[in-house]
Design a protein around this motif. Structure first.
Motif, PDB file in Angstrom:
ATOM      1  N   THR A 169       0.828  -1.207   0.000  1.00  0.00           N
ATOM      2  CA  THR A 169       0.000   0.000   0.000  1.00  0.00           C
ATOM      3  C   THR A 169       0.864   1.260   0.000  1.00  0.00           C
ATOM      4  O   THR A 169       0.421   2.328   0.372  1.00  0.00           O
ATOM      5  CB  THR A 169      -0.940   0.034   1.226  1.00  0.00           C
ATOM      6  OG1 THR A 169      -0.145  -0.050   2.416  1.00  0.00           O
ATOM      7  CG2 THR A 169      -1.926  -1.103   1.214  1.00  0.00           C
ATOM      8  N   SER A 170       2.102   1.120  -0.441  1.00  0.00           N
ATOM      9  CA  SER A 170       3.013   2.269  -0.445  1.00  0.00           C
ATOM     10  C   SER A 170       2.754   3.196  -1.631  1.00  0.00           C
ATOM     11  O   SER A 170       3.311   4.278  -1.717  1.00  0.00           O
ATOM     12  CB  SER A 170       4.465   1.786  -0.500  1.00  0.00           C
ATOM     13  OG  SER A 170       4.701   1.137  -1.746  1.00  0.00           O
ATOM     14  N   GLY A 171       1.916   2.761  -2.562  1.00  0.00           N
ATOM     15  CA  GLY A 171       1.731   3.528  -3.788  1.00  0.00           C
ATOM     16  C   GLY A 171       2.792   3.151  -4.832  1.00  0.00           C
ATOM     17  O   GLY A 171       2.803   3.677  -5.932  1.00  0.00           O
ATOM     18  N   HIS A 172       3.679   2.250  -4.455  1.00  0.00           N
ATOM     19  CA  HIS A 172       4.752   1.814  -5.360  1.00  0.00           C
ATOM     20  C   HIS A 172       4.881   0.300  -5.319  1.00  0.00           C
ATOM     21  O   HIS A 172       5.982  -0.242  -5.351  1.00  0.00           O
ATOM     22  CB  HIS A 172       6.077   2.469  -4.968  1.00  0.00           C
ATOM     23  CG  HIS A 172       6.020   3.959  -5.003  1.00  0.00           C
ATOM     24  ND1 HIS A 172       6.308   4.690  -6.137  1.00  0.00           N
ATOM     25  CD2 HIS A 172       5.650   4.853  -4.064  1.00  0.00           C
ATOM     26  CE1 HIS A 172       6.136   5.979  -5.878  1.00  0.00           C
ATOM     27  NE2 HIS A 172       5.740   6.109  -4.619  1.00  0.00           N
ATOM     28  N   ALA A 173       3.752  -0.362  -5.237  1.00  0.00           N
ATOM     29  CA  ALA A 173       3.759  -1.808  -5.059  1.00  0.00           C
ATOM     30  C   ALA A 173       4.403  -2.523  -6.247  1.00  0.00           C
ATOM     31  O   ALA A 173       5.153  -3.483  -6.064  1.00  0.00           O
ATOM     32  CB  ALA A 173       2.338  -2.318  -4.837  1.00  0.00           C
ATOM     33  N   VAL A 174       4.136  -2.046  -7.458  1.00  0.00           N
ATOM     34  CA  VAL A 174       4.684  -2.722  -8.641  1.00  0.00           C
ATOM     35  C   VAL A 174       6.212  -2.699  -8.577  1.00  0.00           C
ATOM     36  O   VAL A 174       6.874  -3.720  -8.753  1.00  0.00           O
ATOM     37  CB  VAL A 174       4.179  -2.060  -9.949  1.00  0.00           C
ATOM     38  CG1 VAL A 174       4.943  -2.578 -11.152  1.00  0.00           C
ATOM     39  CG2 VAL A 174       2.681  -2.314 -10.114  1.00  0.00           C
ATOM     40  N   LYS A 175       6.731  -1.517  -8.267  1.00  0.00           N
ATOM     41  CA  LYS A 175       8.174  -1.368  -8.167  1.00  0.00           C
ATOM     42  C   LYS A 175       8.735  -2.232  -7.033  1.00  0.00           C
ATOM     43  O   LYS A 175       9.763  -2.894  -7.181  1.00  0.00           O
ATOM     44  CB  LYS A 175       8.482   0.100  -7.881  1.00  0.00           C
ATOM     45  CG  LYS A 175       9.681   0.643  -8.607  1.00  0.00           C
ATOM     46  CD  LYS A 175       9.647   2.159  -8.528  1.00  0.00           C
ATOM     47  CE  LYS A 175      11.025   2.746  -8.381  1.00  0.00           C
ATOM     48  NZ  LYS A 175      10.944   4.185  -8.061  1.00  0.00           N
ATOM     49  N   CYS A 176       8.029  -2.225  -5.906  1.00  0.00           N
ATOM     50  CA  CYS A 176       8.487  -3.009  -4.753  1.00  0.00           C
ATOM     51  C   CYS A 176       8.517  -4.500  -5.075  1.00  0.00           C
ATOM     52  O   CYS A 176       9.503  -5.177  -4.803  1.00  0.00           O
ATOM     53  CB  CYS A 176       7.570  -2.797  -3.549  1.00  0.00           C
ATOM     54  SG  CYS A 176       7.823  -1.247  -2.684  1.00  0.00           S
TER      55      CYS A 176
ATOM     56  N   ASP B 191      -1.737   0.954  -6.761  1.00  0.00           N
ATOM     57  CA  ASP B 191      -0.800   2.095  -6.762  1.00  0.00           C
ATOM     58  C   ASP B 191      -1.506   3.365  -7.218  1.00  0.00           C
ATOM     59  O   ASP B 191      -1.381   4.426  -6.619  1.00  0.00           O
ATOM     60  CB  ASP B 191       0.390   1.825  -7.699  1.00  0.00           C
ATOM     61  CG  ASP B 191       1.379   0.838  -7.093  1.00  0.00           C
ATOM     62  OD1 ASP B 191       1.234   0.512  -5.907  1.00  0.00           O
ATOM     63  OD2 ASP B 191       2.297   0.404  -7.827  1.00  0.00           O
ATOM     64  N   GLU B 192      -2.236   3.196  -8.299  1.00  0.00           N
ATOM     65  CA  GLU B 192      -2.963   4.312  -8.894  1.00  0.00           C
ATOM     66  C   GLU B 192      -3.961   4.907  -7.893  1.00  0.00           C
ATOM     67  O   GLU B 192      -4.023   6.122  -7.695  1.00  0.00           O
ATOM     68  CB  GLU B 192      -3.666   3.770 -10.148  1.00  0.00           C
ATOM     69  CG  GLU B 192      -4.701   4.640 -10.789  1.00  0.00           C
ATOM     70  CD  GLU B 192      -4.075   5.737 -11.634  1.00  0.00           C
ATOM     71  OE1 GLU B 192      -2.892   5.568 -11.988  1.00  0.00           O
ATOM     72  OE2 GLU B 192      -4.759   6.733 -11.905  1.00  0.00           O
ATOM     73  N   ARG B 193      -4.710   4.020  -7.232  1.00  0.00           N
ATOM     74  CA  ARG B 193      -5.687   4.479  -6.235  1.00  0.00           C
ATOM     75  C   ARG B 193      -4.998   5.250  -5.130  1.00  0.00           C
ATOM     76  O   ARG B 193      -5.433   6.325  -4.732  1.00  0.00           O
ATOM     77  CB  ARG B 193      -6.395   3.283  -5.600  1.00  0.00           C
ATOM     78  CG  ARG B 193      -7.416   2.601  -6.458  1.00  0.00           C
ATOM     79  CD  ARG B 193      -7.971   1.393  -5.713  1.00  0.00           C
ATOM     80  NE  ARG B 193      -8.798   1.797  -4.582  1.00  0.00           N
ATOM     81  CZ  ARG B 193     -10.102   2.021  -4.677  1.00  0.00           C
ATOM     82  NH1 ARG B 193     -10.717   1.842  -5.828  1.00  0.00           N
ATOM     83  NH2 ARG B 193     -10.802   2.397  -3.630  1.00  0.00           N
ATOM     84  N   ILE B 194      -3.927   4.684  -4.632  1.00  0.00           N
ATOM     85  CA  ILE B 194      -3.267   5.300  -3.483  1.00  0.00           C
ATOM     86  C   ILE B 194      -2.653   6.637  -3.863  1.00  0.00           C
ATOM     87  O   ILE B 194      -2.725   7.601  -3.113  1.00  0.00           O
ATOM     88  CB  ILE B 194      -2.244   4.325  -2.879  1.00  0.00           C
ATOM     89  CG1 ILE B 194      -3.035   3.227  -2.167  1.00  0.00           C
ATOM     90  CG2 ILE B 194      -1.291   5.016  -1.922  1.00  0.00           C
ATOM     91  CD1 ILE B 194      -2.268   2.087  -1.673  1.00  0.00           C
ATOM     92  N   ARG B 195      -2.105   6.699  -5.053  1.00  0.00           N
ATOM     93  CA  ARG B 195      -1.516   7.970  -5.469  1.00  0.00           C
ATOM     94  C   ARG B 195      -2.568   9.043  -5.679  1.00  0.00           C
ATOM     95  O   ARG B 195      -2.290  10.222  -5.597  1.00  0.00           O
ATOM     96  CB  ARG B 195      -0.681   7.783  -6.728  1.00  0.00           C
ATOM     97  CG  ARG B 195       0.589   7.012  -6.405  1.00  0.00           C
ATOM     98  CD  ARG B 195       1.536   7.056  -7.572  1.00  0.00           C
ATOM     99  NE  ARG B 195       2.222   5.789  -7.682  1.00  0.00           N
ATOM    100  CZ  ARG B 195       3.150   5.547  -8.588  1.00  0.00           C
ATOM    101  NH1 ARG B 195       3.472   6.462  -9.469  1.00  0.00           N
ATOM    102  NH2 ARG B 195       3.753   4.368  -8.608  1.00  0.00           N
ATOM    103  N   ARG B 196      -3.800   8.610  -5.956  1.00  0.00           N
ATOM    104  CA  ARG B 196      -4.877   9.600  -6.084  1.00  0.00           C
ATOM    105  C   ARG B 196      -5.516   9.887  -4.732  1.00  0.00           C
ATOM    106  O   ARG B 196      -6.548  10.545  -4.652  1.00  0.00           O
ATOM    107  CB  ARG B 196      -5.942   9.090  -7.061  1.00  0.00           C
ATOM    108  CG  ARG B 196      -5.606   9.427  -8.510  1.00  0.00           C
ATOM    109  CD  ARG B 196      -6.719   8.994  -9.428  1.00  0.00           C
ATOM    110  NE  ARG B 196      -6.930   7.540  -9.289  1.00  0.00           N
ATOM    111  CZ  ARG B 196      -7.996   6.892  -9.720  1.00  0.00           C
ATOM    112  NH1 ARG B 196      -8.965   7.533 -10.279  1.00  0.00           N
ATOM    113  NH2 ARG B 196      -8.102   5.587  -9.559  1.00  0.00           N
TER     114      ARG B 196
END
Ligand code: ATP
Ligand code: MG
Length: 457
Positions: A242-249, A287-292
């Motif tokens: 839920t960091s907003g960067h899950a794909v990268k993580c 990620d998209e949701r969290i960044r928004r």
């Protein structure tokens, strides 16, 4: 006590690290004025300082402000004991997790206040792999700084002077976009293997490079994670996802060989073509949701991570002659029984996961009253989002998800017109039920099986 004294007198890595003079960086150079920190954490520091204590905003918040990111929360570190902190604030309570901290409530905010940790010594309790089990020894600010994981996390901000106090060159490392471990990375990973996950998460989230000395041992030491209590891993995985960067993580976890034994099924899933596609889409979506600024429920997240495992079990059970719905429930239980224990998924989250899964076949019914009933389900929205993901991953026909998108938005007349003819669907269903269980799912893989039925109406 005596051993600690001797080690201090005669030096040693930690003793020297603990007695280093910090750099005091003035506001003119870092430009973080006191109005940038939350009013709650500011008041907590002021009150503690009025009581004659040291108190600073510490850790992630200072780091994030320095690189221009929005801090998630503002933690305070102090030389006051938990009991002293509790007495200084009417709305506060001591909570004992791995070590005692105090939660101070200030308006809507809850500030976590931690007493400076002391250095580890020969008396520190460790398990057979060197993992620290208890550390409730208090210490000086310098010792506290040396106990933190990365240099960028060992920065103290004093709201009174607006200075940043930096014991380990954290500000310089941040400027160089480097995540550097304090002390010897191998020793620090042994003390707490979760730091390997933190390294990956923080680097991904903040766009930092993990210093080679801290990066290199991760692959060799990954196995140590097997020894970490499941609940702690679960917390950390949740933060990561839920960091907003899950794909990268997740990508980096895999590159570092850290997903083995950690989310054991992630391993399996990532190796199936359909599974990987689905998981990556789900993570990109989160990620998209969290960044928004939208929330993402743990239930939804884990429902996506484990879905392909459920599909595989479901297909197998259907092939063995089980009926569709009981087979789904059994598959859900099989997967959750194994995973809930391994990952320490709480009962409540497991309940959410099941609800999302169990609503999936109900989207196939597009005749009569059933679509209206589904709309009324409390978890409809999450289940629908899940359906859309399945369509995006090409597990089911796009058309089904589109139908539900339109159905929700439609007015009553339009809805009535959208319904499929009841009879056709029902007849097919009855025929199917009467059919002898001779492995009808034989030719359809996990990715197509669910949808075959839904196409029928
Ligand atoms: P986030 O932005 O996710 O909150 P954070 O660095 O603030 O990141 P927290 O878990 O809130 O992470 O921890 C607060 C601080 O406590 C860290 O900045 C670090 O100084 C210290 N810390 C946390 N976990 C560890 C650990 N495993 N080992 C050493 N220090 C730690
Ligand atoms: Mg934090």
């Amino acid at each position: 006590m005596i051993r600690k004294l001797i080690s201090r007198v005669f030096g040693g890595r930690k003793a020297t690290a603990g007695h280093r003079e910090p750099a005091v960086i003035p506001v003119a150079s870092h430009r973080i004025t006191r109005d940038r920190i939350s009013s709650g954490s500011r008041r907590v520091c002021e009150t503690l300082q009025q009581h004659g204590h040291k108190a600073f905003v510490v850790g992630g918040a200072v780091r994030d402000l320095l690189i221009g990111a929005e801090p998630k929360d503002f933690d305070v570190a102090t030389d006051a004991t938990p009991e002293q902190v509790r007495r200084a604030f009417r709305r506060s309570r001591i909570i004992g997790r791995r070590f005692q901290i105090v939660h101070v409530m200030m308006g809507q905010e809850t500030i976590e206040v931690t007493t400076f940790r002391g250095e580890l010594d020969a008396n520190t309790k460790k398990d057979e792999h060197g993992r620290v089990l208890h550390d409730n020894v208090f210490g000086s600010q310098a010792e506290d700084a040396a106990r933190r994981d990365f240099t960028a996390n060992a920065l103290y901000y004093d709201p009174a002077t607006e200075a940043v106090i930096d014991y380990h060159h954290g500000v310089g490392d941040l400027k160089a976009r480097t995540l550097r471990m304090i002390g010897d990375p191998r020793a620090r990973y042994r003390e707490d293997p979760v730091r390997m996950l933190r390294a990956v998460r923080l680097a991904a989230k903040l766009g930092l490079i993990i210093d080679p000395a801290a990066k290199k041992p991760i692959r060799e030491m990954a196995d140590l994670l097997e020894n970490v209590p499941a609940a702690r891993l679960f917390d950390e995985m949740l933060k990561l996802l839920t960091s907003g960067h899950a794909v990268k993580c997740v990508t980096q976890l895999r590159d570092e060989g850290l997903h083995h034994g950690l989310l054991p099924l992630l391993d399996v899933i990532l190796e199936q073509p359909m599974g990987e596609k689905f998981v990556m889409l789900a993570l990109a979506n989160t990620d998209e949701r969290i960044r928004r600024g939208k929330s993402s429920s743990p239930g939804f997240l884990f429902a996506t991570l484990l879905w392909h495992e459920v599909l595989a079990h479901w297909e197998k059970l259907k092939a063995q002659g089980e009926m569709k719905i009981p087979a789904l429930y059994q598959a859900m239980d099989n997967v959750l029984d194994v995973q809930a224990e391994k990952l320490a998924i709480t009962r409540r989250i497991a309940g959410d996961i099941k609800e999302i899964w169990s609503l999936q076949p109900r989207f196939e019914a597009r005749a009569g009253k059933r679509p209206y009933g589904l709309l009324e389900q409390p978890r409809f929205r999450a289940a629908y989002d899940f359906l859309v993901l399945r369509a995006e991953a090409a597990e089911i026909e796009r058309e089904l998800a589109d139908w539900w998108t339109r159905f929700q938005a439609a007015d009553p007349d339009e809805r009535a017109q959208m319904l499929l003819p009841e009879a056709a669907g029902d007849k097919k269903k009855r025929r199917r039920r009467r059919k002898k269980p001779s492995g009808p799912g034989g030719e359809s893989g996990p990715e197509s099986g669910v949808d075959r039925d839904s196409q029928a109406g």
